[in-house]
Design a protein around this motif. Sequence first.
Motif: not given
Length: 158
Positions: A6, A8, A23, A26-28, A71, A75-76, A79, A147
């Motif tokens: 992750p 940013g 981040e 936001e991503e996980t 997710l 973003e993704l 994972h 991270t």
Amino acid sequence: MAGSFPCGTVDHGEDPETCARREIAEETGLDQPMHGILTVTWSPAGPRLGSPAINLVFDAGTVPASTPILLPEHELEAHRRAYPAEAEQLLLPSGALRLRAALRARETGTVQMLRSSGRLLTTHLRGTRCPRGPPSPTAPTPPTRPTSTSSPARATSS
């Protein structure tokens, strides 16, 4: 497709630790406290970067395997949880370098400073030690979830 941590860019008015926590969320979907910086990587300006950059890898602790990862669509795509040896194969070379350095920092309790070329600049930043120190020698080292946060290197004047 190569994997990544992750990551940013630090937003205006935000400090790097807050950025790393944001981040990850936001991503996980995880709200992970940061336990200090593990690695610092300096990258000079070049074809890929318009200006020099500093990349920080924070220790976000260990996330139990049963913890759901959420997710966000924007973003993704996917994972994957991986032990360090497998993660090195999934990451870009720069990510694998940072992973090895982050694990070394957790093991030794010493922040690792790298150059983007992979050269270790120093293993000690003016007395700075990883806040958690080395893991207990009797406890197995669990997979980590470092991270990464990038910010352009800029000089400011007062």
